[in-house]
Enzyme design. Sequence first.
Site, PDB file in Angstrom:
ATOM      1  N   THR A  21       0.693  -1.096  -0.048  1.00  0.00           N
ATOM      2  CA  THR A  21       0.021  -0.033  -0.042  1.00  0.00           C
ATOM      3  C   THR A  21       0.923   1.294   0.008  1.00  0.00           C
ATOM      4  O   THR A  21       0.430   2.380  -0.320  1.00  0.00           O
ATOM      5  CB  THR A  21      -0.959   0.010   1.242  1.00  0.00           C
ATOM      6  OG1 THR A  21       0.049  -0.188   2.305  1.00  0.00           O
ATOM      7  CG2 THR A  21      -2.044  -1.071   1.195  1.00  0.00           C
ATOM      8  N   ASP A  22       2.058   1.119   0.251  1.00  0.00           N
ATOM      9  CA  ASP A  22       2.914   2.430   0.598  1.00  0.00           C
ATOM     10  C   ASP A  22       3.337   3.192  -0.982  1.00  0.00           C
ATOM     11  O   ASP A  22       2.872   4.388  -0.620  1.00  0.00           O
ATOM     12  CB  ASP A  22       4.280   2.131   1.334  1.00  0.00           C
ATOM     13  CG  ASP A  22       5.323   1.284   0.639  1.00  0.00           C
ATOM     14  OD1 ASP A  22       4.870   0.475  -0.161  1.00  0.00           O
ATOM     15  OD2 ASP A  22       6.303   1.041   0.947  1.00  0.00           O
ATOM     16  N   LEU A 111      12.143  -8.777   7.008  1.00  0.00           N
ATOM     17  CA  LEU A 111      12.283  -7.962   8.389  1.00  0.00           C
ATOM     18  C   LEU A 111      12.925  -6.731   8.109  1.00  0.00           C
ATOM     19  O   LEU A 111      13.245  -6.062   9.056  1.00  0.00           O
ATOM     20  CB  LEU A 111      12.831  -8.946   9.683  1.00  0.00           C
ATOM     21  CG  LEU A 111      12.167 -10.250   9.845  1.00  0.00           C
ATOM     22  CD1 LEU A 111      12.887 -10.812  10.750  1.00  0.00           C
ATOM     23  CD2 LEU A 111      10.646  -9.688  10.104  1.00  0.00           C
ATOM     24  N   SER A 112      13.180  -6.494   6.854  1.00  0.00           N
ATOM     25  CA  SER A 112      13.725  -5.144   6.448  1.00  0.00           C
ATOM     26  C   SER A 112      15.219  -4.832   7.089  1.00  0.00           C
ATOM     27  O   SER A 112      15.621  -3.770   7.647  1.00  0.00           O
ATOM     28  CB  SER A 112      12.815  -3.926   6.904  1.00  0.00           C
ATOM     29  OG  SER A 112      13.185  -2.727   6.502  1.00  0.00           O
ATOM     30  N   SER A 113      16.231  -5.911   6.697  1.00  0.00           N
ATOM     31  CA  SER A 113      17.439  -5.587   7.246  1.00  0.00           C
ATOM     32  C   SER A 113      18.082  -4.515   6.446  1.00  0.00           C
ATOM     33  O   SER A 113      18.911  -3.789   6.905  1.00  0.00           O
ATOM     34  CB  SER A 113      18.145  -6.843   6.998  1.00  0.00           C
ATOM     35  OG  SER A 113      18.293  -7.243   5.822  1.00  0.00           O
ATOM     36  N   SER A 114      17.599  -4.406   5.189  1.00  0.00           N
ATOM     37  CA  SER A 114      18.372  -3.446   4.439  1.00  0.00           C
ATOM     38  C   SER A 114      17.949  -2.160   4.755  1.00  0.00           C
ATOM     39  O   SER A 114      18.842  -1.041   4.883  1.00  0.00           O
ATOM     40  CB  SER A 114      17.896  -3.519   2.902  1.00  0.00           C
ATOM     41  OG  SER A 114      16.535  -3.688   2.699  1.00  0.00           O
ATOM     42  N   GLU A 158      17.671   2.496  -1.832  1.00  0.00           N
ATOM     43  CA  GLU A 158      17.255   1.160  -2.617  1.00  0.00           C
ATOM     44  C   GLU A 158      16.922   1.465  -4.011  1.00  0.00           C
ATOM     45  O   GLU A 158      16.956   0.514  -4.623  1.00  0.00           O
ATOM     46  CB  GLU A 158      15.919   0.767  -1.653  1.00  0.00           C
ATOM     47  CG  GLU A 158      16.110   0.556  -0.226  1.00  0.00           C
ATOM     48  CD  GLU A 158      15.836  -1.006  -0.049  1.00  0.00           C
ATOM     49  OE1 GLU A 158      15.700  -1.809  -1.086  1.00  0.00           O
ATOM     50  OE2 GLU A 158      15.871  -1.228   1.430  1.00  0.00           O
ATOM     51  N   ASP A 170       9.445   0.504   4.961  1.00  0.00           N
ATOM     52  CA  ASP A 170      10.537   0.058   5.905  1.00  0.00           C
ATOM     53  C   ASP A 170      11.250   1.357   6.705  1.00  0.00           C
ATOM     54  O   ASP A 170      11.547   1.209   7.949  1.00  0.00           O
ATOM     55  CB  ASP A 170      11.577  -0.662   5.193  1.00  0.00           C
ATOM     56  CG  ASP A 170      10.900  -1.712   4.389  1.00  0.00           C
ATOM     57  OD1 ASP A 170       9.597  -2.017   4.676  1.00  0.00           O
ATOM     58  OD2 ASP A 170      11.402  -2.171   3.337  1.00  0.00           O
TER      59      ASP A 170
HETATM   60  C1  GLA Z   1       9.027  -4.232   0.969  1.00  0.00           C
HETATM   61  C2  GLA Z   1       9.154  -2.744   0.428  1.00  0.00           C
HETATM   62  C3  GLA Z   1       8.205  -1.626   1.102  1.00  0.00           C
HETATM   63  C4  GLA Z   1       6.607  -2.239   0.905  1.00  0.00           C
HETATM   64  C5  GLA Z   1       6.516  -3.743   1.245  1.00  0.00           C
HETATM   65  C6  GLA Z   1       5.226  -4.439   0.892  1.00  0.00           C
HETATM   66  O1  GLA Z   1       9.145  -4.133   2.548  1.00  0.00           O
HETATM   67  O2  GLA Z   1      10.530  -2.272   1.009  1.00  0.00           O
HETATM   68  O3  GLA Z   1       8.380  -0.346   0.567  1.00  0.00           O
HETATM   69  O4  GLA Z   1       6.412  -1.809  -0.555  1.00  0.00           O
HETATM   70  O5  GLA Z   1       7.685  -4.570   0.814  1.00  0.00           O
HETATM   71  O6  GLA Z   1       4.245  -3.804   1.631  1.00  0.00           O
END
Ligand code: GLA
Length: 359
Positions: A21-22, A111-114, A158, A170
């Site tokens: 959705t972002d 889990l968004s390590s980046s 990114e 993230d």
């Molecule tokens: C990844 C992307 C985010 C978002 C999600 C899906 O984590 O980095 O920007 O788009 O996928 O919700």
Amino acid sequence: MRRERSAAFAPGRVNLIGEHTDYNGGLALPFAIAQGVTVRARALAAQEPARIEAHAVDLGERDVFLLSDSSPASGWRAFVRGTVGELLRSGQPLAGAALEIHGEVPRGAGLSSSAALSVALCLALIELAGTEQRSELEQAGASETDRLAIARLCSRVENDWVGAHTGLLDQLACLFGAPDQAVCIDFATLEIEPVPLSLGRWRLFVLDSKEAHTHAGSGYNERRAECARACELLGVGSLSEADVGDLGGLPEPLRLRARHVLGENERVREAVAALLAGELAALGALLNASHESQRDLFEVSTPAIEAVVERVRRAGAAGARMIGGGFGGSVLGLFPPGVDPPPTALEVHPSAGAHVLDG
Ligand code: GLA
């Protein structure tokens, strides 16, 4: 004055609900987790040309490059070079530094390590540059505006250096997270509202599918392009502005993608209401519905993810869903009191957002 040393910590994140959705101007409800990335920076003696010496401690790998070098790299090196490059481009003065990077967020596990890596690098490098030298990213992210600027800068890393056309979810979760809270982010306005995550004796766990993914190399960019195409056809600036009644004219699979986004925004609203009312079983049902939508409408699930979702539900979760960009990564499960998750699951707690540490 430039400092001799600095350090910063930036957390990974779990997105409770609100996926894809972002970049569609919608809503999401993530929280920062306790696991994150720590960067320790040490000023190098003045030398010409100035260079960065980065050491990824857990990987046992190094990268040495000149500050003036903006050549691309891959893997973790792309994030370091990209963060340095974007800081310089934003006007932030930097000098030579040795960076020690240590992370506890499993890589490629959704889990968004980046984002944690680039945010921690940013805060440590700005802090090292010292008070008088700070540019528009003043106060090492202390004020809200600075934090937004840092989130945008890390997102450009990114997008432009790594090649993943990800949104701001993230980075904002990492920078605005706080203990015991999720944050409801409206990506149309970038308003960020804290939502207490009062779970009582209920618990949240993540289980890694071990299907490692990269956004640049998965179908993520393709989904993003599909959403942009759907906007063009509908004549709207973002999919969240569309009306569900207008979707009939879209060709497949664009209609499915748009239906996911509109439904997911609604589920985020309902999840906030369920949390505020303490209705955790209702929250569980929303997590399940979100997963179904990601699988059937947005089509970002995989057989390995489905197997993990099944395992988590069979263990007694009230709700389970894949988190992050999809095509692999982790599954989140909400467990009622007294119900235990599969043994290798990791419990996650809403924790502090990114911050500077004492050098
Ligand atoms: C990844 C992307 C985010 C978002 C999600 C899906 O984590 O980095 O920007 O788009 O996928 O919700």
